[in-house]
Design an enzyme around this catalytic site. Structure first.
Site, PDB file in Angstrom:
ATOM      1  N   GLU A 229      -0.169  -0.202   0.182  1.00 46.15           N
ATOM      2  CA  GLU A 229      -1.045  -1.351   0.457  1.00 46.15           C
ATOM      3  C   GLU A 229      -0.958  -1.628   1.949  1.00 46.15           C
ATOM      4  O   GLU A 229       0.037  -2.158   2.433  1.00 46.15           O
ATOM      5  CB  GLU A 229      -0.602  -2.568  -0.351  1.00 46.15           C
ATOM      6  CG  GLU A 229      -1.499  -3.780  -0.153  1.00 46.15           C
ATOM      7  CD  GLU A 229      -1.021  -4.999  -0.910  1.00 46.15           C
ATOM      8  OE1 GLU A 229      -1.204  -6.124  -0.389  1.00 46.15           O
ATOM      9  OE2 GLU A 229      -0.451  -4.839  -2.007  1.00 46.15           O
ATOM     10  N   CYS A 263      -3.146  -9.745   4.672  1.00 45.02           N
ATOM     11  CA  CYS A 263      -3.940  -8.520   4.745  1.00 45.02           C
ATOM     12  C   CYS A 263      -5.386  -8.790   4.359  1.00 45.02           C
ATOM     13  O   CYS A 263      -6.290  -8.066   4.788  1.00 45.02           O
ATOM     14  CB  CYS A 263      -3.332  -7.436   3.870  1.00 45.02           C
ATOM     15  SG  CYS A 263      -3.172  -7.878   2.131  1.00 45.02           S
TER      16      CYS A 263
END
Length: 457
Positions: A229, A263
């Site tokens: 990720e 993010c």
């Protein structure tokens, strides 16, 4: 013994020094995890669920002190630390409710004496190199389903959230998870590197694209299960028919929440020319209303940056934007005093020639670009090496669906942003990573399928 110094990013003060792992201790913990995993996997799912239910209860009982630990070491405003822990409870509930069904043996064919079944077996020993910006969320997306599905976990918290990592381990062990089944590895990059050398069965990483590439290069030849990720440069398009005030308030929050250190933070905004000026005015007004200050205060919205080095990234992006003709509307500089402070920063008149519209900022900095219409907006949204999230603000659902279907992203949003649900997979494309967490797919990610072909004699 190695030591890890933990500093408060709001003041720069030393909080504590923690015992840190080294290559020898990492190898020893990995060996013990390997030995302990089969017995953990043999325990009934109901036993493992009971442990996680007790872990959940421990979080509820200690929510305030756990929030203060997280805020002290990361600088996250205390209200947001509480939000993270409260939000985690729903994710735990999802994993508890869905693991049994997601991993149950499936009969997919039965005819003329031939039976075909799919069994889901644990990977074995799972390594998790986690993040500091949402240590409970990001870690919990991995270690909770990993434990529920019968894996042992080697958990490497970020060195910027090490106290939180130790608190997680303490609560899990108190809840009945054996110490060798969930082991914390404390330290910096050298500890993460030592972890990669171990005979692990899966590596789940959250962090930068550069580190993710290094991990893939290290583990690829060994064919280890990988989930990476990585970063995002998340775009949102505000259409000409959007509710400007609603969009501005939502996107200011999406860009600046957790001081922009997510993010999935909104990092690029494209506003239709017909509403651009009104949107910029409303957005700027909202940002200027955010309180910057002591992250332990309940009314603080913008805290310090967790990592001092990120100020250099923001300085460079701001300088590049100004040099290329952008208009600085607010901020664009560090704030005085000890700690890692940066002023909320908004630019207009930006373009894709500028770094702030191409590379991840990971801080309280945002550019707003004027676009002529839907086609230009979609083209710009897709003009990125990242593909984590993308959003559209419009009252027209058909228009939103048409536009979002063209956006290269793992998650798309209509009239919302910066949102994660345990029921939906969290994934990205391009340089945003490989694999996924969350949803029932994110439970099965910690298993390997075994195919059974059974013919009755």
């Amino acid at each position: 013994m190695n030591r890890l110094a933990v500093h408060n990013p709001a003041t720069g003060a030393l909080i504590t020094e923690l015992p840190a792992d080294d290559a020898m201790s990492v190898a020893a913990k990995a060996s013990r995890a390997r030995a302990a995993q089969p017995a953990w996997a043999r325990r009934p799912l109901s036993d493992r669920q009971a442990c996680i239910e007790r872990f959940r209860g421990g979080i509820v009982a200690e929510l305030e002190p756990l929030s203060r630990i997280m805020t002290s070491e990361t600088g996250k405003p205390i209200s947001m630390s509480r939000n993270e822990l409260n939000g985690l409870l729903g994710r735990i509930d999802f994993f508890l409710a869905e693991t049994g069904t997601a991993t149950a043996t499936q009969t997919v064919f039965s005819e003329a004496g031939m039976l075909e079944q799919i069994e889901h077996l644990p990977l074995g020993v799972v390594a998790n190199i986690s993040a500091w910006n949402y240590p409970w969320f990001v870690g919990g997306n991995v270690f909770i389903p990993a434990l529920l599905t019968g894996n042992a976990v080697l958990y490497k918290p970020s060195e910027y959230a090490a106290m939180t990592g130790l608190a997680i381990a303490r609560l899990l062990h108190a809840a009945g998870v054996p110490g060798d089944v969930f082991a914390v590895l404390t330290g910096g990059g050298e500890v993460g590197a030592a972890l990669l050398d171990q005979p692990i069965d899966g590596l789940f990483f959250t962090g930068s694209h550069a580190t993710g590439v290094k991990i893939a290069q290290a583990l690829g030849p060994r064919l280890v299960r990988l989930q990476l990720e990585l970063g995002g440069k998340d775009p949102v398009y505000v259409c000409d028919d959007a509710n400007v005030q609603h969009a501005a308030a939502a996107l200011a929050d999406g860009a600046m929440y957790n001081t922009g250190q997510s993010c999935c933070s909104v990092e690029r905004i494209y506003a239709h020319a017909s509403i651009h000026d009104a949107f910029v005015e409303a957005f700027l007004s909202t940002v200027k209303g955010f309180r910057v200050g002591d992250p332990m205060r309940d009314d603080t919205y913008i805290g310090p940056l967790t990592r001092a080095a990120q100020r250099d990234v923001l300085d460079a992006q701001a300088a590049d934007a100004l040099a290329r003709g952008a208009t600085l509307l607010t901020g664009g500089h560090r704030l005085p005093g000890p700690g890692h402070w940066y002023a909320p920063t908004v630019f207009s008149g930006v373009s894709h020639a500028m770094e702030l519209m191409r590379e991840e900022s990971f801080g309280p900095l945002i550019g707003i670009q004027k676009v002529s219409g839907d086609d230009e907006a979609v083209a710009l949204m897709n003009d990125s090496r990242y593909g984590l999230t993308g959003g559209v603000f419009t009252p027209d659902e058909a228009r939103a669906r048409r536009l979002l279907a063209q956006v290269n992203a793992g998650s798309v949003y209509w009239n919302c942003c910066d949102r994660v649900s345990p029921r939906l997979p969290w994934s990205g494309c391009g340089d945003s990573g490989l694999g996924l967490t969350l949803s029932t797919y994110g439970i099965q990610a910690f298993t390997r399928p075994k195919a059974w072909h059974l013919r009755r004699a």
